[in-house]
Motif scaffolding. Structure first.
Motif, short mmCIF file in Angstrom:
data_model
loop_
_atom_site.label_atom_id
_atom_site.label_comp_id
_atom_site.label_asym_id
_atom_site.label_seq_id
_atom_site.Cartn_x
_atom_site.Cartn_y
_atom_site.Cartn_z
N MET A 1 1.00 -1.30 -0.08
CA MET A 1 -0.08 -0.10 -0.04
C MET A 1 0.89 1.33 -0.03
SD MET A 1 -2.97 0.83 2.69
CE MET A 1 -4.48 -0.15 2.08
N THR A 2 1.38 1.68 1.23
CA THR A 2 2.34 2.84 1.37
C THR A 2 3.63 2.37 1.09
OG1 THR A 2 0.92 3.08 2.98
CG2 THR A 2 2.41 4.74 2.52
N GLU A 3 4.24 3.08 -0.06
CA GLU A 3 5.68 2.53 -0.48
C GLU A 3 6.67 3.43 -0.45
OE1 GLU A 3 5.60 -0.48 -3.45
OE2 GLU A 3 4.31 -1.81 -2.24
N GLY A 4 7.09 3.54 -1.57
CA GLY A 4 8.31 4.73 -1.79
C GLY A 4 7.77 6.08 -1.78
N LYS A 5 7.17 6.65 -3.11
CA LYS A 5 6.85 7.58 -3.18
C LYS A 5 5.43 8.05 -2.56
CE LYS A 5 9.58 10.30 -5.70
NZ LYS A 5 10.58 9.48 -4.86
N ILE A 7 1.86 9.85 -2.38
CA ILE A 7 0.97 10.17 -3.47
C ILE A 7 0.33 11.42 -3.25
CG2 ILE A 7 -1.09 9.30 -4.26
CD1 ILE A 7 0.96 7.32 -4.88
N THR A 8 0.00 12.22 -4.58
CA THR A 8 -0.35 13.56 -4.14
C THR A 8 -1.62 13.80 -4.96
OG1 THR A 8 0.60 14.59 -6.15
CG2 THR A 8 1.83 14.62 -3.97
N ILE A 9 -2.32 15.01 -5.00
CA ILE A 9 -3.79 15.16 -5.77
C ILE A 9 -3.11 14.81 -7.19
CG2 ILE A 9 -5.18 16.16 -4.09
CD1 ILE A 9 -4.39 18.85 -5.33
N TYR A 10 -2.12 15.31 -7.55
CA TYR A 10 -1.77 15.28 -8.94
C TYR A 10 -1.80 13.88 -9.33
CZ TYR A 10 -0.76 20.08 -7.64
OH TYR A 10 -0.72 21.36 -7.48
N ASP A 11 -1.29 12.81 -8.74
CA ASP A 11 -1.25 11.44 -9.17
C ASP A 11 -2.78 11.00 -9.50
OD1 ASP A 11 1.61 11.38 -8.90
OD2 ASP A 11 1.29 11.35 -6.58
N ILE A 12 -3.66 11.47 -8.26
CA ILE A 12 -4.97 10.97 -8.50
C ILE A 12 -5.54 11.60 -9.95
CG2 ILE A 12 -7.27 11.26 -7.67
CD1 ILE A 12 -6.04 11.21 -4.81
N ALA A 13 -5.18 13.01 -9.92
CA ALA A 13 -5.83 13.56 -11.32
C ALA A 13 -5.38 12.93 -12.58
CB ALA A 13 -5.29 15.24 -11.13
N LYS A 14 -4.10 12.65 -12.64
CA LYS A 14 -3.46 11.92 -13.96
C LYS A 14 -4.10 10.82 -13.95
CE LYS A 14 0.92 12.98 -13.99
NZ LYS A 14 2.14 12.78 -13.43
N ARG A 15 -4.24 9.99 -12.89
CA ARG A 15 -4.91 8.52 -13.15
C ARG A 15 -6.42 8.62 -13.78
NH1 ARG A 15 -5.88 3.10 -10.42
NH2 ARG A 15 -4.11 3.29 -9.52
N LEU A 16 -7.12 9.79 -13.22
CA LEU A 16 -8.47 9.87 -13.81
C LEU A 16 -8.55 10.65 -14.81
CD1 LEU A 16 -10.31 10.10 -10.35
CD2 LEU A 16 -10.24 8.33 -11.55
N ALA A 42 -12.57 9.38 -4.84
CA ALA A 42 -12.21 8.67 -3.41
C ALA A 42 -11.83 7.47 -3.55
CB ALA A 42 -13.80 8.61 -2.79
N GLU A 43 -12.42 6.69 -4.65
CA GLU A 43 -11.97 5.35 -4.86
C GLU A 43 -10.38 5.24 -5.17
OE1 GLU A 43 -16.11 3.43 -6.56
OE2 GLU A 43 -14.50 3.81 -7.71
N ALA A 44 -10.09 6.03 -6.25
CA ALA A 44 -8.77 6.28 -6.66
C ALA A 44 -7.72 6.75 -5.68
CB ALA A 44 -8.65 7.44 -7.73
N ALA A 45 -8.19 7.44 -4.77
CA ALA A 45 -7.36 7.93 -3.51
C ALA A 45 -6.96 6.89 -2.66
CB ALA A 45 -8.06 8.87 -2.57
N LYS A 46 -8.05 6.16 -2.39
CA LYS A 46 -7.90 4.81 -1.41
C LYS A 46 -7.04 3.76 -2.11
CE LYS A 46 -10.93 3.37 1.33
NZ LYS A 46 -12.30 2.91 1.91
N GLU A 47 -7.30 3.57 -3.29
CA GLU A 47 -6.36 2.56 -4.05
C GLU A 47 -4.89 3.08 -4.22
OE1 GLU A 47 -6.75 1.01 -8.60
OE2 GLU A 47 -8.48 1.81 -7.71
N LEU A 48 -4.70 4.45 -4.39
CA LEU A 48 -3.16 4.71 -4.50
C LEU A 48 -2.71 4.77 -3.17
CD1 LEU A 48 -3.63 7.25 -7.29
CD2 LEU A 48 -2.68 4.96 -7.54
N GLY A 49 -3.60 4.69 -1.99
CA GLY A 49 -2.82 5.04 -0.85
C GLY A 49 -2.45 6.53 -0.57
N TYR A 50 -3.45 7.32 -1.17
CA TYR A 50 -3.11 8.68 -0.68
C TYR A 50 -3.35 9.36 0.54
CZ TYR A 50 -4.41 13.86 -0.93
OH TYR A 50 -4.42 15.04 -0.68
N ARG A 51 -2.38 10.19 0.96
CA ARG A 51 -2.81 10.80 2.15
C ARG A 51 -2.38 12.25 2.22
NH1 ARG A 51 1.96 9.63 6.82
NH2 ARG A 51 3.82 9.87 5.34
N SER A 52 -3.45 13.17 2.46
CA SER A 52 -3.49 14.58 2.34
C SER A 52 -2.40 15.22 2.88
CB SER A 52 -4.61 15.02 2.57
OG SER A 52 -4.72 15.93 3.80
N ASN A 53 -1.77 16.12 2.44
CA ASN A 53 -0.82 16.72 3.12
C ASN A 53 -1.09 17.93 3.71
OD1 ASN A 53 1.53 18.43 3.61
ND2 ASN A 53 2.74 17.45 2.29
#
Lengths: 347, 347
Positions: A1-5, A7-16, A42-53
């Motif tokens: 789940m949480t690994e190296g990099k 995740i930011t909202i930009y990653d979610i944006a790109k994905r969607l 919300a789904e993408a956020a969970k999937e990517l392991g996003y945590r807000s900064n």
DNA sequence: AAAAAAATTGCAATCGGTTGCAATTTTTAA
DNA sequence: TTAAAAATTGCAACCGATTGCAATTTTTTT
């Protein structure tokens, strides 16, 4: 789940294949965002392991979701209860607490206030130190309209709310109770009259005496820090009085001093409540351990903590300002126990 | 001084006609900046009423100067002391504390852990909840190499440091003391054996019995939450035993249960220490109030708080890692009082 | 079917420090 | 006096989310 990099909202944006703006709004359920889009985000956020900064957010929005607490000390039963209540409520409302202690010194209180100001807390909860004389150090908060709520050891100020119990009434009633037991020379153990809690309890004490037409003599007022040591010293003060002058009741402004005063007196052969009846304040756990059990005032610390946070949040959220609500008084009751029951028949 | 606009390093830079970079470095005494320039920057900062923006800083530097604390509860004397020590040390080192309580529930502990992770604390101080079985929820911290220090209720993990007292030894000695008083049927009040503190104390207890060649019977082990109520129930458990089977000593893993057990037994006419000697653990204030005063173990909460923070900071700063220091054991002593003195002659 | 209103979404400029690397200035060495 | 080394300083690109305003899409109205 949480690994190296991270995740930011930009990653979610790109994905969607949508903009970061939409993601940002979607994540906090902004009404302008389509329901369906919100769900996907919300789904993408969970999937990517996003945590807000929080920092990026606080930097931009100028909100920290943090509440500062300045208390005289952390290691008393009463304050620990208050803190527990504060923590519980704050965390439920998604706020964090930054806690500091003044150690009863106004110098440290001032330093802590500066720190809180620099940390840009959204609001401040304060209980004043023993020797604080004015609240100029809170001026920066008032100037910036950062809400301040006082609890327990308050200071009346038009731009802030205060949470207290009715110290006057509680003291009045407990003194009245002692007088009803037949006591006529009631001694009061208290602390700095700079602090409302002690001043109000003293007023209540005096009023009860007055209503019973009993003159108050200054030798029956003993000012101290109300520590264990102070309790012992108060006992010695009593023991040094001429027997006919000795109080037949003691009302202490806290349980710690009351209990250790009792212990010392008992060691000297004084019978409680027969020779001297006792009453304390706070309903500290020790009040149920001392023999005889100590009559005291139930001080709802946990509830006070909750109330302080809720009131502060209402201020922060502009639901009602300190202009409207200037004082909140919590319910408290006196608890009669054996230390004050001369005629065994209940209250 | 502080008025409308917020002062930034850019304002200082403009005022001094230098770059923001230099101001940034100057403010934190970067060695590459000329001493004279540093002084000018400091002066300008003070003059303009500059306060640094933690969020901008944290955002960029990925350091929060915040330590998370997860404790079972805040309103016990022991934990309040620990927190006081933590707060004192952290604030001296310019760190802030985010404090949360698990209320002895592993579910809430897990939730709190997530919050701390999202808040991006620089390190975590943990004392485990009553029923926590594993520490998988701390995995994200270990993965990201965020230091974790356990205190009191620890869990051995290669990537973390633990701060404890020698629970085994303290329990061994206090049990030995009871045996030295002539007691032969020593009962032990304890809690979940999942927690090292209780398991170790139980081990110490058993070892002492063994060394005195006294068989241990399971009916002399009473597991509970060690609350007031549990103390009372333990007393009733004892009163329900056949008189010849009743313990002649009780060693409780905390003072609260010991004291309330004593109170209940005394009410039933049991003489302490003559019929049953008592020993507790923690040196809670109530141990000096109960009659007879309770023999107990002095548990240095404040010092433990200090040590936990210092150890965490050393980890954060890379001074030494948890690889080097895996366990720190603090000094503790047993305090013999009247509740266990059958032959009045001291220890 | 065209026009108007409502609902969604995105652009781009912040928020205020931090930091690798290059540029400039000062000091020391030859 | 000049070259080399050391000490200072600055450029510019981040860090990641927020938000006023404009643009686009969808729905409703006429």
């Amino acid at each position: 789940m949480t690994e190296g990099k991270e995740i930011t909202i930009y990653d979610i944006a790109k994905r969607l294949n949508i903009s970061a703006t939409t993601v940002s709004r979607g994540l906090k359920n902004h009404p302008a965002i389509n329901k369906n889009t919100r769900k996907k985000i919300a789904e993408a956020a969970k999937e990517l392991g996003y945590r807000s900064n929080t920092f990026a957010s606080s930097l931009r929005s100028r909100k920290t979701n943090t509440i500062g607490v300045i208390a005289p000390r952390l290691n008393s039963y009463f304050l620990a209860s208050v803190l527990a209540g504060m923590e519980d409520t704050a965390s439920r409302e998604n706020y964090n607490l930054i806690i500091s202690q003044s150690l009863e010194s106004s110098v440290k209180e001032i330093a802590n206030t500066h720190t809180m100001f620099n940390k840009r807390v959204d609001g401040l909860l304060v209980s004043l130190a023993y020797d604080t004389e004015d609240i100029n150090h809170l001026q920066p908060f008032f100037k910036k309209k950062i809400p301040v709520v006082f609890f327990d050891r308050i200071h009346n100020h038009p731009d802030s709310t205060s949470i207290v119990i009715d110290n006057f009434k509680a003291a009045y009633e407990i003194t009245k109770h002692l007088l009803d037991q037949g006591c006529r020379r009631v001694m009061h153990l208290s602390a700095s009259m700079l602090r409302n809690v002690y001043a109000d309890r003293y007023r209540g004490f005096k009023q009860a005496l007055k209503d019973y037409k009993i003159p108050h003599d200054d030798k029956y007022l003993y000012i101290s820090s109300l520590s264990e040591q102070a309790g012992v010293e108060a006992a010695e003060y009593i023991l040094n009085m001429a027997p006919s002058q000795r109080p037949d009741a003691v009302f202490s402004a806290n349980d710690t001093a009351a209990v250790h005063c009792m212990i010392r007196l008992k060691a000297a052969g004084v019978k409680i409540p027969e020779d001297i009846a006792f009453a304390g304040f706070n309903n500290d756990p020790i009040s149920k351990v001392i023999e005889p059990n100590l009559t005291t005032v139930n001080y709802p610390g946990y509830i006070m903590g909750e109330a302080a946070v809720m009131s502060l949040l209402n201020n922060i959220r502009g639901i009602h300002s300190s202009q409207t609500t200037n004082l909140i008084m919590l319910r408290s009751d006196i608890i009669v126990r054996d230390s004050s029951l001369k005629n065994k028949e209940g209250k």
